[in-house]
Design a protein around this motif. Structure first.
Motif, PDB file in Angstrom:
ATOM      1  N   GLY A 187      -1.877  -1.083  -4.040  1.00 23.75           N
ATOM      2  CA  GLY A 187      -2.757   0.080  -4.089  1.00 23.75           C
ATOM      3  C   GLY A 187      -2.032   1.362  -3.775  1.00 23.75           C
ATOM      4  N   ILE A 206      -7.404   4.124  -3.977  1.00 24.69           N
ATOM      5  CA  ILE A 206      -7.404   2.902  -3.193  1.00 24.69           C
ATOM      6  C   ILE A 206      -8.651   2.800  -2.309  1.00 24.69           C
ATOM      7  CG2 ILE A 206      -6.208   3.904  -1.229  1.00 24.69           C
ATOM      8  CD1 ILE A 206      -4.484   1.401  -1.104  1.00 24.69           C
ATOM      9  N   ILE A 251       0.845  -1.188   0.000  1.00 28.28           N
ATOM     10  CA  ILE A 251       0.000   0.000   0.000  1.00 28.28           C
ATOM     11  C   ILE A 251       0.881   1.238   0.000  1.00 28.28           C
ATOM     12  CG2 ILE A 251      -1.833   1.239   1.199  1.00 28.28           C
ATOM     13  CD1 ILE A 251      -1.241  -2.228   2.368  1.00 28.28           C
ATOM     14  N   ILE A 282      -9.685   0.760   2.901  1.00 33.45           N
ATOM     15  CA  ILE A 282      -8.547   0.060   2.289  1.00 33.45           C
ATOM     16  C   ILE A 282      -8.501  -1.389   2.779  1.00 33.45           C
ATOM     17  CG2 ILE A 282      -6.030  -0.039   2.136  1.00 33.45           C
ATOM     18  CD1 ILE A 282      -6.040   3.050   2.430  1.00 33.45           C
ATOM     19  N   ARG A 304      -4.311  -0.617  -7.843  1.00 36.33           N
ATOM     20  CA  ARG A 304      -5.626  -0.205  -7.356  1.00 36.33           C
ATOM     21  C   ARG A 304      -5.527   1.228  -6.847  1.00 36.33           C
ATOM     22  NH1 ARG A 304      -9.281  -4.347  -6.546  1.00 36.33           N
ATOM     23  NH2 ARG A 304      -8.471  -6.371  -7.146  1.00 36.33           N
ATOM     24  N   ALA A 305      -6.035   2.143  -7.669  1.00 37.56           N
ATOM     25  CA  ALA A 305      -5.957   3.547  -7.326  1.00 37.56           C
ATOM     26  C   ALA A 305      -7.067   4.304  -8.045  1.00 37.56           C
ATOM     27  CB  ALA A 305      -4.588   4.111  -7.724  1.00 37.56           C
ATOM     28  N   TYR A 353      -2.242  -7.644  -3.971  1.00 41.17           N
ATOM     29  CA  TYR A 353      -2.887  -6.334  -3.809  1.00 41.17           C
ATOM     30  C   TYR A 353      -1.807  -5.254  -3.816  1.00 41.17           C
ATOM     31  CZ  TYR A 353      -5.894  -2.662  -1.868  1.00 41.17           C
ATOM     32  OH  TYR A 353      -6.617  -1.507  -1.677  1.00 41.17           O
TER      33      TYR A 353
END
Length: 261
Positions: A188, A220, A163, A236, A217-218, A186
């Motif tokens: 993000g 997020i 992340i 998140i 993933r943005a 994942y």
């Protein structure tokens, strides 16, 4: 390896508890018989002996020192009684792992929530006032180093989730370039739609594969109307859990209405 140590490692694995495992791999010729001996350190246990008591204490002090946190399997040397010894340091952990890049106001509740749902969290930031144990007591490790250096030193392929919540565009891009091709399920990044579009456009212009860029993933998180740092962190973590469980993110009540409506 001693039977008691094996039992302890099995117990750690069953309870998802971390354990440092240090193996003596290089010795002077007159200590050759000690090669292969192992030391195991957990929060409540130390098992094994390397060379002698003083040397074992020296190794324990090095491994447990906060100045030398474990980030990936590594070899290191220790000078002792006029000789040099080589040791291999590995770590046992069965927990899901997450890398949080950035130690700002969202990262604190994010790390707390991730730890509560079972993630071993590593937090990275280059600001000592932000990246420290006081602010992140639930983190498995806190790395206070420039992002570029930390991303080089960490075993990125071992993280199931990454992340990016840094404080600025330059740090975002530095992190994205390093992690976008990693196998994490994942990846993000926080940011406005404009910031995200700009980042993706830059990656494609730099030659990154479209498929790799599309994995980012943005913005997020799930759309739950989050506004506060805690709510954003919750969105998140909810998305991460959904990805991990291959869930559809629909309200459970929808399924009930379909069945009884």
């Amino acid at each position: 390896m001693d039977k008691d140590i094996l039992f302890k490692l099995a117990e750690c694995a069953q309870q998802a508890q971390p354990a440092d495992i240090i193996t003596l791999v290089g010795t002077p010729p007159d200590k050759h018989n000690a090669a292969g001996s192992t030391l195991v350190i957990t929060a409540d246990y130390t098992g094994g002996r390397l060379i002698d008591g003083a040397f074992t204490r020296l190794v324990i002090d090095k491994v447990t020192a906060t100045a030398t946190p474990w980030t990936k399997p590594l070899l290191f040397e220790i000078a002792y009684a006029g000789n040099r010894y080589r040791l291999f340091w590995d770590k046992l952990s069965r927990r899901r792992s997450a890398l949080v890049l950035g130690a700002g106001h969202i990262s604190q509740p994010l790390t707390e929530f991730l730890a509560k749902v079972g993630y071993a969290v590593t937090v990275v930031d280059d600001r000592p006032d932000f990246a420290n144990r006081t602010r992140f007591p639930q983190a498995e490790q806190v790395v206070c180093r420039p992002f570029g250096r930390a991303l080089t030193e960490l075993a990125l392929a071992g993280f199931g989730a990454i992340i990016i919540v840094t404080r600025g565009h330059r740090s975002d891009m530095e992190c994205i370039r390093a992690v976008i091709t990693q196998p994490a399920s994942y990846i993000g990044m926080i940011g406005s739609q404009g910031r995200v579009r700009g980042a993706m456009k830059t990656l494609l212009e730099e030659g990154f594969d479209r498929e790799a860029v599309d994995r980012l993933r943005a913005p997020i998180g799930l759309d739950i109307g989050a506004e506060t740092p805690e709510e954003i962190a919750l969105s998140i973590v909810a998305e991460m859990v959904a990805v991990d469980r291959n869930a559809n993110c629909r309200p459970l009540s929808d399924r009930w209405r379909y069945k009884y409506g």
